[in-house]
Design a protein around this motif. Structure first.
Motif, short mmCIF file in Angstrom:
data_model
loop_
_atom_site.label_atom_id
_atom_site.label_comp_id
_atom_site.label_asym_id
_atom_site.label_seq_id
_atom_site.Cartn_x
_atom_site.Cartn_y
_atom_site.Cartn_z
N CYS A 123 0.82 -1.22 0.00
CA CYS A 123 0.00 0.00 0.00
C CYS A 123 0.86 1.27 0.00
N CYS A 161 3.91 2.96 4.68
CA CYS A 161 5.14 2.99 5.47
C CYS A 161 6.25 3.84 4.83
N CYS A 182 1.16 0.64 9.53
CA CYS A 182 0.95 -0.45 8.55
C CYS A 182 -0.45 -1.05 8.76
S1 SF4 Z 1 4.64 -2.97 5.00
FE1 SF4 Z 1 2.55 -2.35 5.58
S2 SF4 Z 1 2.45 -0.13 5.26
FE2 SF4 Z 1 4.25 -0.93 4.16
S3 SF4 Z 1 3.54 -1.31 2.08
FE3 SF4 Z 1 3.36 -3.24 3.19
S4 SF4 Z 1 1.24 -3.20 3.97
FE4 SF4 Z 1 1.70 -1.11 3.38
#
Ligand code: SF4
Ligand code: SF4
Length: 135
Positions: free
Chosen positions: A88, A91, A126
């Motif tokens: 997504c 982070c 996250c």
């Molecule tokens: S670690 Fe968590 S916040 Fe980062 S890209 Fe993956 S799902 Fe998204």
């Protein structure tokens, strides 16, 4: 020259002992303190980047363990569950060191433990709780 990022756990009895500085001096290393805390159960916690010849870093780690310090590689304590990660990107914007980064072609988010300073900022942001810190 190499850099190893390690997490040191000091028992109460060693909190006032100069174990780290003795190891640095004895094995001719340089170091960066990435994080230092006293945990709720009064254990000392330090995240260090040790810089020097690989065999001297190994020697310093072995010597600190002999003194009673628990030493773990940072990548054992900061972990991403790749199965949970949805790429997504939430982070990426909070990570201060770019340890988390998105590939511009694949749009996949990678985690590079060698750049991580174990700040923990990525853990609560996250959504699927893919990032975790175990110390
Ligand atoms: S670690 Fe968590 S916040 Fe980062 S890209 Fe993956 S799902 Fe998204
Ligand atoms: S703990 Fe998370 S936010 Fe902090 S440096 Fe490591 S990957 Fe980045």
């Amino acid at each position: 020259m190499a850099e190893s990022r390690v997490v040191l756990h000091f028992p109460k009895s060693l909190l006032d002992q100069p174990v780290t500085s003795m190891a640095i001096e004895r094995f001719n290393l340089r170091f960066n303190i990435l994080r230092a805390d006293i945990t709720a159960d009064q254990e000392g916690l330090m995240v260090l980047g040790l810089v020097g010849e690989p065999e001297k870093i190994e020697g310093a780690i072995a010597w600190m363990r002999e003194q009673g310090v628990r030493v773990q590689p940072l990548e054992q304590d900061v972990v991403r569950d790749d199965e949970r990660c949805t790429d997504c990107g939430a982070c990426i914007v909070v990570c201060p060191t770019a340890a988390l980064a998105m590939d511009t072609d694949s749009r996949e988010v990678s985690f590079n433990a060698e750049e991580c300073v174990a700040c923990g900022i990525c853990v609560p942001v996250c959504p699927p709780r893919a990032m975790s810190i175990t110390f």
